[in-house]
Design an enzyme around this catalytic site. Structure first.
Site, PDB file in Angstrom:
ATOM      1  N   LYS A  46      -3.796 -36.584  62.250  1.00 37.18           N
ATOM      2  CA  LYS A  46      -4.452 -37.171  62.206  1.00 37.18           C
ATOM      3  C   LYS A  46      -5.448 -37.401  62.743  1.00 37.18           C
ATOM      4  CE  LYS A  46      -1.459 -39.589  67.184  1.00 37.18           C
ATOM      5  NZ  LYS A  46      -2.003 -38.994  68.209  1.00 37.18           N
TER       6      LYS A  46
ATOM      7  N   ASP B 140      -2.860 -42.556  71.630  1.00 41.77           N
ATOM      8  CA  ASP B 140      -1.114 -42.383  71.095  1.00 41.77           C
ATOM      9  C   ASP B 140      -0.453 -43.077  70.730  1.00 41.77           C
ATOM     10  OD1 ASP B 140       0.879 -41.313  72.579  1.00 41.77           O
ATOM     11  OD2 ASP B 140       1.120 -42.934  74.284  1.00 41.77           O
TER      12      ASP B 140
ATOM     13  N   PHE C  82       2.137 -37.231  57.602  1.00 36.06           N
ATOM     14  CA  PHE C  82       2.679 -35.904  58.380  1.00 36.06           C
ATOM     15  C   PHE C  82       3.909 -37.401  59.625  1.00 36.06           C
ATOM     16  CE2 PHE C  82      -1.001 -38.655  60.865  1.00 36.06           C
ATOM     17  CZ  PHE C  82      -0.224 -39.413  61.644  1.00 36.06           C
TER      18      PHE C  82
ATOM     19  N   TYR D  60       6.154 -39.317  61.054  1.00 38.88           N
ATOM     20  CA  TYR D  60       7.190 -40.182  59.941  1.00 38.88           C
ATOM     21  C   TYR D  60       6.679 -40.459  58.805  1.00 38.88           C
ATOM     22  CZ  TYR D  60       9.446 -40.139  64.563  1.00 38.88           C
ATOM     23  OH  TYR D  60       9.951 -39.621  65.755  1.00 38.88           O
ATOM     24  N   ASP D  61       5.425 -40.262  58.064  1.00 41.21           N
ATOM     25  CA  ASP D  61       4.908 -40.666  56.868  1.00 41.21           C
ATOM     26  C   ASP D  61       5.774 -41.012  55.998  1.00 41.21           C
ATOM     27  OD1 ASP D  61       2.541 -41.681  58.656  1.00 41.21           O
ATOM     28  OD2 ASP D  61       1.922 -39.954  57.708  1.00 41.21           O
TER      29      ASP D  61
END
Ligand code: ITT
Length: 183
Positions: free
Chosen positions: A13, A63, A139, A141-142
């Site tokens: 992220k 989030d 990263f 669920y990519d």
């Protein structure tokens, strides 16, 4: 301009923030544990988190969740727990033999400025769950998410490509627009 603290435990992220926000801010990744309230609503989790972290302002928190239509929006707000337990292979198993694979990612960014004013910015990216895991980038669920109008999973894209279409990229665009307008 002050450095912006990006409070997250997730390096993937952070890389996306650093890349997109560098035009306006210098950023710093801060790994600080803060309480997460139990809520079905991402916005509530983010607003509460900001209050706990006010001493680190200016800051952003994020989030996000994956919502899969044929699983009645599961894993949604439970995305972090589901990733740690059944992971991508578990989601693919739950969708085995299903043709209906629509899903979306949602990201809520919480921003607290130097004065303590709070703002939330949202981004949604629609797409489909792939039939198998593909790609080595990104990263979470990519590797199993293909955004609408694309052939590649997020994990097959560069950070810049993902930032153009992703839930986080859209939320960051809204955030940048606000920063530019409020100058
Ligand atoms: P924080 O410290 O920032 O909370 P986190 O990884 O726990 O990091 P979230 O709770 O927002 O972040 O994410 C919930 C789950 O969804 C987690 O397993 C992430 O890996 C995954 N996720 C979030 N954004 C994603 C994205 O852009 N692509 C793929 N998976 C994502």
């Amino acid at each position: 301009m002050n450095e912006l603290n990006v409070v997250t435990s997730n390096e993937g992220k952070y890389k996306e923030y650093k890349r997109k926000l560098s035009e306006i801010y210098s950023t710093k990744m801060c790994h600080i544990d803060y309480p997460e309230i139990q809520s079905d609503i991402l916005e509530d989790v983010v607003a509460y988190g900001l209050d706990c972290l006010h001493e680190y302002r200016p800051l952003v928190i994020d989030d996000s969740g994956l919502f899969v239509d044929p699983l009645n929006n599961f894993p949604g707000v439970y995305s972090a727990y589901v990733m740690k337990t059944i992971g991508n292979e578990g989601i693919l198993r739950l969708l085995e033999n299903k043709e209906e694979r629509a899903a979306y990612f949602k990201c809520v960014i919480g921003y607290m400025d130097e004065k303590g004013d709070k703002r939330l910015f949202e981004g949604i990216c629609k797409g489909n769950i792939s039939y198998r895991s593909k790609g080595r980038g990104g990263f979470g669920y990519d590797p199993i998410f293909i955004p609408e109008n694309h052939e590649m999973t997020f994990a097959e894209m560069s950070i810049d490509q993902k930032n153009v279409v992703s839930h986080r990229g859209i939320a960051m665009d809204n955030f940048l627009k606000y920063l530019k307008e409020s100058k």
